[in-house]
Design a protein around this motif. Structure first.
Motif, PDB file in Angstrom:
ATOM      1  N   GLY A 156      -2.815  -0.458   1.176  1.00  0.00           N
ATOM      2  CA  GLY A 156      -1.774  -1.457   1.374  1.00  0.00           C
ATOM      3  C   GLY A 156      -1.206  -1.367   2.778  1.00  0.00           C
ATOM      4  N   ARG A 205      -2.156  10.297  -3.680  1.00  0.00           N
ATOM      5  CA  ARG A 205      -1.448   9.356  -2.806  1.00  0.00           C
ATOM      6  C   ARG A 205      -1.083  10.101  -1.535  1.00  0.00           C
ATOM      7  NH1 ARG A 205       3.839   8.341  -1.813  1.00  0.00           N
ATOM      8  NH2 ARG A 205       4.549   9.552  -3.595  1.00  0.00           N
ATOM      9  N   LYS A 265      -9.344   4.178  -3.178  1.00  0.00           N
ATOM     10  CA  LYS A 265      -9.181   3.156  -4.201  1.00  0.00           C
ATOM     11  C   LYS A 265      -8.273   2.010  -3.782  1.00  0.00           C
ATOM     12  CE  LYS A 265      -7.420   2.783  -8.951  1.00  0.00           C
ATOM     13  NZ  LYS A 265      -6.544   1.672  -8.640  1.00  0.00           N
ATOM     14  N   THR A 266      -7.116   2.322  -3.209  1.00  0.00           N
ATOM     15  CA  THR A 266      -6.123   1.303  -2.878  1.00  0.00           C
ATOM     16  C   THR A 266      -5.665   1.470  -1.437  1.00  0.00           C
ATOM     17  OG1 THR A 266      -5.337   1.319  -5.162  1.00  0.00           O
ATOM     18  CG2 THR A 266      -3.866   0.341  -3.540  1.00  0.00           C
ATOM     19  N   GLU A 288      -2.471  -5.896  -0.037  1.00  0.00           N
ATOM     20  CA  GLU A 288      -2.953  -4.739  -0.769  1.00  0.00           C
ATOM     21  C   GLU A 288      -4.356  -5.029  -1.283  1.00  0.00           C
ATOM     22  OE1 GLU A 288      -0.226  -2.139  -2.716  1.00  0.00           O
ATOM     23  OE2 GLU A 288      -1.442  -2.270  -4.526  1.00  0.00           O
ATOM     24  N   ASP A 335      -7.838  -3.361  -3.405  1.00  0.00           N
ATOM     25  CA  ASP A 335      -8.245  -2.383  -4.400  1.00  0.00           C
ATOM     26  C   ASP A 335      -9.762  -2.382  -4.483  1.00  0.00           C
ATOM     27  OD1 ASP A 335      -7.197  -0.468  -6.349  1.00  0.00           O
ATOM     28  OD2 ASP A 335      -8.202  -1.719  -7.833  1.00  0.00           O
ATOM     29  N   ARG A 390      -1.896   4.366   0.482  1.00  0.00           N
ATOM     30  CA  ARG A 390      -3.273   4.829   0.304  1.00  0.00           C
ATOM     31  C   ARG A 390      -3.385   5.680  -0.949  1.00  0.00           C
ATOM     32  NH1 ARG A 390      -3.450   7.844   5.576  1.00  0.00           N
ATOM     33  NH2 ARG A 390      -1.263   7.839   5.035  1.00  0.00           N
ATOM     34  N   HIS A 391      -4.197   5.217  -1.871  1.00  0.00           N
ATOM     35  CA  HIS A 391      -4.459   5.958  -3.103  1.00  0.00           C
ATOM     36  C   HIS A 391      -5.953   6.232  -3.187  1.00  0.00           C
ATOM     37  CE1 HIS A 391      -0.621   5.222  -5.511  1.00  0.00           C
ATOM     38  NE2 HIS A 391      -0.405   4.745  -4.303  1.00  0.00           N
TER      39      HIS A 391
END
Length: 188
Positions: A149, A87, A146-147, A160, A162, A29-30
């Motif tokens: 996975g 992150r 943002k991300t 993943e 985005d 997780r970002h």
């Protein structure tokens, strides 16, 4: 009010597997966050989070809280705010918001954790119209998932996803870039 990605389980088996992945810390997780102040470098916040001792609707860094780890990296600096990528190693309620506030850099426009108090005093008075315009044009806190996975709970395939920054987030960044550019021109 956080924009971006989230995962929802359609079955109990999928939920159980996703919870296991979260506990094993294998979910990627970002986030992008615009925070107050000028951070000079990235780092890690390893501080337990639990209910605020007196304000029960808030979370806080507390000694008897659950372990929480956030890694952050500066991606762009502006005057008075910094864009960071965070992150998550753990997944606590309001984790990024609480950790950034604990560093003295609350998320921009985050009323619950102090991010609505930006550029006050004489500096604020001097740039009041600019700052008011920023807040009026961005009606939520500046945090974006943002991300994401995960390992698919049924197929076992690594997935993943985005999510680009939403238009209003890009707009606020453009306004800060223009503000910095104008400030540099005034100095030159």
């Amino acid at each position: 009010d956080t924009s971006g990605l989230m995962v929802v389980a359609k079955t109990l088996a999928a939920q159980t597997e996703l919870v296991r992945q979260l506990q094993a810390r294998t979910v990627r997780r970002h986030y992008r966050a615009l925070v107050q102040g000028e951070l000079t470098a990235g780092g890690t916040v390893d501080a337990p989070i639990g209910r605020h001792p007196t304000q029960r609707t808030r979370m806080a860094v507390v000694g008897n809280g659950r372990p929480a780890v956030t890694h952050y990296l500066v991606t762009e600096r502006f005057s008075r705010v910094t864009l960071v990528e965070c992150r998550l190693e753990t997944g606590r309620t309001h984790q990024i918001r609480v950790h950034m506030q604990s560093l003295g850099h609350p998320v921009f426009n985050d009323e619950r954790y102090g991010g609505d108090r930006i550029m006050r005093g004489t500096v604020y008075t001097k740039y009041k119209q600019f700052v008011d315009n920023l807040f009026d044009g961005f009606p939520r806190h500046a945090l974006h998932a943002k991300t994401l996975g995960i390992v698919h709970p049924t197929s076992g395939e690594r997935m993943e996803f985005d999510s680009p920054l939403p238009v209003e987030f890009e707009t606020i960044l453009t306004k800060w870039r223009n503000y910095v550019s104008n400030q540099k021109q005034l100095i030159s």
